[in-house]
Write a protein that holds these residues in place. Structure first.
Motif, PDB file in Angstrom:
ATOM      1  N   SER A 154     -24.266 -36.371  11.399  1.00  0.00           N
ATOM      2  CA  SER A 154     -25.247 -37.439  11.956  1.00  0.00           C
ATOM      3  C   SER A 154     -24.923 -37.411  13.453  1.00  0.00           C
ATOM      4  O   SER A 154     -26.003 -37.579  14.268  1.00  0.00           O
ATOM      5  N   CYS A 155     -23.790 -37.379  14.180  1.00  0.00           N
ATOM      6  CA  CYS A 155     -23.563 -37.327  15.349  1.00  0.00           C
ATOM      7  C   CYS A 155     -24.166 -35.905  15.934  1.00  0.00           C
ATOM      8  O   CYS A 155     -24.485 -35.965  16.905  1.00  0.00           O
ATOM      9  N   LEU A 156     -23.886 -34.779  15.244  1.00  0.00           N
ATOM     10  CA  LEU A 156     -24.476 -33.751  15.893  1.00  0.00           C
ATOM     11  C   LEU A 156     -25.839 -33.632  15.956  1.00  0.00           C
ATOM     12  O   LEU A 156     -26.255 -33.193  16.984  1.00  0.00           O
ATOM     13  N   LYS A 157     -26.646 -34.367  15.094  1.00  0.00           N
ATOM     14  CA  LYS A 157     -28.082 -34.341  15.083  1.00  0.00           C
ATOM     15  C   LYS A 157     -28.376 -35.224  16.521  1.00  0.00           C
ATOM     16  O   LYS A 157     -29.392 -34.612  17.228  1.00  0.00           O
ATOM     17  N   LYS A 158     -27.673 -36.017  16.983  1.00  0.00           N
ATOM     18  CA  LYS A 158     -28.043 -36.889  18.183  1.00  0.00           C
ATOM     19  C   LYS A 158     -27.549 -36.030  19.215  1.00  0.00           C
ATOM     20  O   LYS A 158     -28.215 -36.102  20.328  1.00  0.00           O
ATOM     21  N   ALA A 159     -26.520 -35.357  19.273  1.00  0.00           N
ATOM     22  CA  ALA A 159     -25.913 -34.603  20.376  1.00  0.00           C
ATOM     23  C   ALA A 159     -26.666 -33.429  20.799  1.00  0.00           C
ATOM     24  O   ALA A 159     -27.207 -33.023  21.854  1.00  0.00           O
ATOM     25  N   ALA A 186     -30.129 -32.533  27.786  1.00  0.00           N
ATOM     26  CA  ALA A 186     -29.155 -31.806  28.227  1.00  0.00           C
ATOM     27  C   ALA A 186     -29.067 -30.696  27.090  1.00  0.00           C
ATOM     28  O   ALA A 186     -28.817 -29.389  27.602  1.00  0.00           O
ATOM     29  N   ALA A 187     -29.010 -30.766  26.080  1.00  0.00           N
ATOM     30  CA  ALA A 187     -28.804 -29.802  24.962  1.00  0.00           C
ATOM     31  C   ALA A 187     -30.145 -29.231  24.822  1.00  0.00           C
ATOM     32  O   ALA A 187     -29.881 -27.507  24.909  1.00  0.00           O
ATOM     33  N   ASP A 212     -26.347 -27.785   9.622  1.00  0.00           N
ATOM     34  CA  ASP A 212     -27.061 -27.105  10.551  1.00  0.00           C
ATOM     35  C   ASP A 212     -27.772 -28.296  11.421  1.00  0.00           C
ATOM     36  O   ASP A 212     -27.294 -29.537  11.088  1.00  0.00           O
ATOM     37  N   GLY A 213     -28.693 -27.719  12.121  1.00  0.00           N
ATOM     38  CA  GLY A 213     -29.136 -28.674  13.114  1.00  0.00           C
ATOM     39  C   GLY A 213     -30.189 -29.737  12.320  1.00  0.00           C
ATOM     40  O   GLY A 213     -30.502 -30.886  12.849  1.00  0.00           O
ATOM     41  N   ASP A 214     -30.450 -29.560  10.901  1.00  0.00           N
ATOM     42  CA  ASP A 214     -31.067 -30.749  10.171  1.00  0.00           C
ATOM     43  C   ASP A 214     -29.928 -31.705   9.477  1.00  0.00           C
ATOM     44  O   ASP A 214     -30.406 -32.473   8.852  1.00  0.00           O
TER      45      ASP A 214
END
Length: 145
Positions: free
Chosen positions: A9-14, A19-20, A79-81
């Protein structure tokens, strides 16, 4: 990975920040799920100790990597999803494939050096510079509980 759901969940936000995307655009371009997946997976695996796995199409003699994910547990792929089981990942990708032939031959396997050499190209690259730039944001995700 101890708290994979939270990390996903945090990854998707980051990764969905200006910036990303600026970092991704400075490298291979695309999105984190189309063109930048290997770069993202490389960063996640470096941080979590997970294994790189590839969604491939074609027969055993002519495999083509379509997507790269990180195996974070027995039946957990990131992954990104977000976080998926093997079945969820395969269903999602079969629905997204535009070729019935590719969808029929889709399978998941470890991303070996041989596969990396055979599949690296303009549409699928691992930009380690961009992956390194992502690490501070991903490290924050890993620390939060």
């Amino acid at each position: 990975m101890r708290n994979a759901k939270h990390f996903a969940s945090c990854l998707k936000k980051a990764i969905n920040t200006k910036a990303a995307y600026a970092a991704l655009d400075s490298g291979s371009g695309g999105t984190w799920t189309a063109g930048g997946c290997w770069t993202l997976a490389h960063a996640v695996a470096a941080l979590t100790g997970g294994e790189l796995w590839a969604l491939t199409t074609g027969d055993r003699d002519a495999r083509l990597v379509q997507h790269v994910v990180v195996k974070t547990g027995r039946d957990q792929y990131l992954d990104g999803d977000g976080l998926s089981t093997l079945d969820q990942l395969l269903v999602r990708w079969r629905e997204e494939m535009h070729s019935p032939e590719w969808a029929r031959t889709l399978h998941l396997e470890p991303l070996t050096e041989e596969l990396q050499r055979a599949s690296a190209g303009p549409d699928l690259v691992c930009d380690t510079r961009v992956a390194t730039a992502l690490l501070p944001a991903l490290t924050k995700c890993a620390r939060r509980r």
